[in-house]
Design a protein around this motif. Sequence first.
Motif, PDB file in Angstrom:
ATOM      1  N   ALA A  75      10.327  -8.273 -34.309  1.00 62.68           N
ATOM      2  CA  ALA A  75       9.629  -9.257 -35.122  1.00 62.68           C
ATOM      3  C   ALA A  75       8.906  -9.718 -33.769  1.00 62.68           C
ATOM      4  O   ALA A  75       7.313 -10.320 -34.740  1.00 62.68           O
ATOM      5  N   ALA A  76       8.485 -10.061 -32.670  1.00 59.20           N
ATOM      6  CA  ALA A  76       7.919 -10.478 -31.808  1.00 59.20           C
ATOM      7  C   ALA A  76       6.090  -9.800 -31.676  1.00 59.20           C
ATOM      8  O   ALA A  76       5.158  -9.746 -31.938  1.00 59.20           O
ATOM      9  N   ALA A  77       6.374  -8.474 -32.184  1.00 53.85           N
ATOM     10  CA  ALA A  77       5.552  -7.706 -31.520  1.00 53.85           C
ATOM     11  C   ALA A  77       4.608  -7.856 -33.060  1.00 53.85           C
ATOM     12  O   ALA A  77       3.238  -7.584 -33.518  1.00 53.85           O
ATOM     13  N   LEU A  78       5.248  -8.001 -34.299  1.00 51.95           N
ATOM     14  CA  LEU A  78       4.353  -8.026 -35.589  1.00 51.95           C
ATOM     15  C   LEU A  78       3.308  -9.427 -35.064  1.00 51.95           C
ATOM     16  O   LEU A  78       2.859  -9.877 -36.096  1.00 51.95           O
ATOM     17  N   ARG A  79       4.902 -10.187 -35.323  1.00 54.72           N
ATOM     18  CA  ARG A  79       4.434 -11.629 -35.250  1.00 54.72           C
ATOM     19  C   ARG A  79       2.743 -11.582 -33.922  1.00 54.72           C
ATOM     20  O   ARG A  79       1.189 -12.180 -34.306  1.00 54.72           O
ATOM     21  N   ALA A  80       2.800 -10.799 -32.419  1.00 57.94           N
ATOM     22  CA  ALA A  80       1.320 -10.990 -32.014  1.00 57.94           C
ATOM     23  C   ALA A  80       0.214 -10.104 -32.875  1.00 57.94           C
ATOM     24  O   ALA A  80      -1.055 -10.457 -32.710  1.00 57.94           O
ATOM     25  N   TRP A  81       1.428  -8.963 -33.118  1.00 60.91           N
ATOM     26  CA  TRP A  81      -0.273  -7.917 -34.724  1.00 60.91           C
ATOM     27  C   TRP A  81      -0.665  -8.891 -35.573  1.00 60.91           C
ATOM     28  O   TRP A  81      -1.901  -8.727 -35.572  1.00 60.91           O
ATOM     29  N   MET A  82      -0.040  -9.618 -36.002  1.00 66.62           N
ATOM     30  CA  MET A  82      -0.259 -10.862 -37.578  1.00 66.62           C
ATOM     31  C   MET A  82      -1.364 -11.084 -36.226  1.00 66.62           C
ATOM     32  O   MET A  82      -2.662 -12.196 -37.030  1.00 66.62           O
ATOM     33  N   ILE A  83      -0.815 -12.200 -35.163  1.00 68.64           N
ATOM     34  CA  ILE A  83      -2.027 -13.445 -34.185  1.00 68.64           C
ATOM     35  C   ILE A  83      -3.648 -12.466 -34.173  1.00 68.64           C
ATOM     36  O   ILE A  83      -4.626 -12.579 -34.294  1.00 68.64           O
ATOM     37  N   GLN A  84      -3.183 -11.215 -33.251  1.00 68.25           N
ATOM     38  CA  GLN A  84      -4.371 -10.635 -32.923  1.00 68.25           C
ATOM     39  C   GLN A  84      -5.736  -9.854 -33.819  1.00 68.25           C
ATOM     40  O   GLN A  84      -6.173 -10.010 -33.820  1.00 68.25           O
ATOM     41  N   CYS A  85      -4.794  -9.597 -35.619  1.00 69.69           N
ATOM     42  CA  CYS A  85      -5.863  -9.402 -36.862  1.00 69.69           C
ATOM     43  C   CYS A  85      -6.429 -10.884 -36.861  1.00 69.69           C
ATOM     44  O   CYS A  85      -7.611 -10.481 -37.073  1.00 69.69           O
ATOM     45  N   TRP A  86      -5.191 -11.484 -37.065  1.00 72.46           N
ATOM     46  CA  TRP A  86      -6.364 -13.470 -37.480  1.00 72.46           C
ATOM     47  C   TRP A  86      -7.404 -13.434 -36.336  1.00 72.46           C
ATOM     48  O   TRP A  86      -8.819 -14.027 -36.495  1.00 72.46           O
ATOM     49  N   TRP A  87      -7.106 -13.535 -35.079  1.00 77.81           N
ATOM     50  CA  TRP A  87      -7.857 -13.677 -33.765  1.00 77.81           C
ATOM     51  C   TRP A  87      -9.649 -12.577 -33.985  1.00 77.81           C
ATOM     52  O   TRP A  87     -10.821 -13.260 -34.255  1.00 77.81           O
ATOM     53  N   ARG A  88      -8.910 -11.966 -34.347  1.00 81.47           N
ATOM     54  CA  ARG A  88     -10.029 -10.337 -34.446  1.00 81.47           C
ATOM     55  C   ARG A  88     -11.571 -10.774 -35.516  1.00 81.47           C
ATOM     56  O   ARG A  88     -11.981 -10.954 -35.418  1.00 81.47           O
ATOM     57  N   THR A  89     -10.610 -10.891 -36.906  1.00 86.62           N
ATOM     58  CA  THR A  89     -10.846 -11.742 -37.724  1.00 86.62           C
ATOM     59  C   THR A  89     -11.856 -13.358 -38.411  1.00 86.62           C
ATOM     60  O   THR A  89     -12.980 -13.077 -37.959  1.00 86.62           O
ATOM     61  N   VAL A  90     -11.355 -13.867 -36.916  1.00 85.45           N
ATOM     62  CA  VAL A  90     -12.612 -15.496 -36.512  1.00 85.45           C
ATOM     63  C   VAL A  90     -13.496 -14.672 -35.908  1.00 85.45           C
ATOM     64  O   VAL A  90     -14.457 -15.155 -35.788  1.00 85.45           O
ATOM     65  N   LEU A  91     -13.270 -14.375 -34.751  1.00 79.56           N
ATOM     66  CA  LEU A  91     -14.266 -13.699 -33.543  1.00 79.56           C
ATOM     67  C   LEU A  91     -15.006 -12.545 -34.839  1.00 79.56           C
ATOM     68  O   LEU A  91     -16.749 -13.106 -34.419  1.00 79.56           O
ATOM     69  N   TRP A  92     -15.152 -11.684 -35.473  1.00 82.52           N
ATOM     70  CA  TRP A  92     -15.850 -11.224 -36.629  1.00 82.52           C
ATOM     71  C   TRP A  92     -16.554 -12.005 -37.190  1.00 82.52           C
ATOM     72  O   TRP A  92     -18.117 -12.323 -37.408  1.00 82.52           O
ATOM     73  N   ARG A  93     -16.111 -13.254 -38.014  1.00 82.66           N
ATOM     74  CA  ARG A  93     -16.949 -13.739 -38.590  1.00 82.66           C
ATOM     75  C   ARG A  93     -17.595 -14.986 -37.649  1.00 82.66           C
ATOM     76  O   ARG A  93     -18.853 -15.338 -38.040  1.00 82.66           O
ATOM     77  N   LYS A  94     -17.221 -15.189 -36.614  1.00 85.98           N
ATOM     78  CA  LYS A  94     -18.905 -15.561 -35.767  1.00 85.98           C
ATOM     79  C   LYS A  94     -19.495 -15.393 -34.919  1.00 85.98           C
ATOM     80  O   LYS A  94     -20.527 -15.695 -35.314  1.00 85.98           O
ATOM     81  N   LEU A  95     -18.909 -13.419 -34.637  1.00 87.30           N
ATOM     82  CA  LEU A  95     -20.354 -12.951 -35.217  1.00 87.30           C
ATOM     83  C   LEU A  95     -21.121 -12.553 -35.214  1.00 87.30           C
ATOM     84  O   LEU A  95     -22.644 -12.678 -35.232  1.00 87.30           O
ATOM     85  N   TYR A  96     -20.644 -13.028 -37.256  1.00 83.04           N
ATOM     86  CA  TYR A  96     -21.237 -12.583 -38.322  1.00 83.04           C
ATOM     87  C   TYR A  96     -22.195 -13.812 -38.508  1.00 83.04           C
ATOM     88  O   TYR A  96     -23.410 -13.680 -38.961  1.00 83.04           O
ATOM     89  N   MET A  97     -21.681 -15.024 -38.358  1.00 82.55           N
ATOM     90  CA  MET A  97     -23.367 -16.407 -38.415  1.00 82.55           C
ATOM     91  C   MET A  97     -23.448 -16.450 -37.663  1.00 82.55           C
ATOM     92  O   MET A  97     -24.812 -16.848 -37.916  1.00 82.55           O
ATOM     93  N   ARG A  98     -23.415 -15.942 -36.197  1.00 85.14           N
ATOM     94  CA  ARG A  98     -23.670 -16.109 -35.168  1.00 85.14           C
ATOM     95  C   ARG A  98     -26.097 -14.586 -35.774  1.00 85.14           C
ATOM     96  O   ARG A  98     -26.424 -15.282 -35.636  1.00 85.14           O
ATOM     97  N   ARG A  99     -25.486 -13.600 -35.760  1.00 85.23           N
ATOM     98  CA  ARG A  99     -25.826 -12.693 -36.176  1.00 85.23           C
ATOM     99  C   ARG A  99     -26.792 -13.372 -37.358  1.00 85.23           C
ATOM    100  O   ARG A  99     -28.295 -12.906 -37.760  1.00 85.23           O
ATOM    101  N   LYS A 100     -26.484 -13.889 -38.713  1.00 82.50           N
ATOM    102  CA  LYS A 100     -26.631 -14.151 -39.345  1.00 82.50           C
ATOM    103  C   LYS A 100     -28.084 -15.465 -39.557  1.00 82.50           C
ATOM    104  O   LYS A 100     -29.214 -15.502 -40.056  1.00 82.50           O
TER     105      LYS A 100
END
Length: 158
Positions: free
Chosen positions: A59-84
Amino acid sequence: MGSKCSKPEPEPEPDNDDLEKERKRKLLLAKQRQIARMKAARKIQAWWRGTLVRRTLLAAALRAWMIQCWWRTVLWRKLYMRRKNLLKMYVMEEQAAVKLQSWVRMWQCHQHYCQVCNAVCILQAPKSCFTFQTSDVSQALYGGAFNQPEFHIEILSI
């Protein structure tokens, strides 16, 4: 010889030592059974604790994985906005450069046009103002006759 109805021979009474040994043996067997049950209970408890720990870790590993996916999405959006935003800035700079170049070209064309107009005005002045032959002087200075003015205007498009 005796009669058939004789009393049966009495069984010998068990010895106290034999009774004691039998009791000890039963106690020892009961103790061994108790120890075996305790070992079995410990094994079952260890298995159950391991199962709970693995379940918790999963359960902890799944939660950590979900948080990592969310954080990667946040970083990707920031990078996308910066590029835009960088792309928008680049486009605005390019458009400003094109606009500036067109203004400079327009100004150069206007300057050239004004020079030609001034030359035409000078050439169209009445001949009485000149005390010398304008055609000879103009031909010597400008390398051609000024019967008709020439306009060379370049329009460059991008």
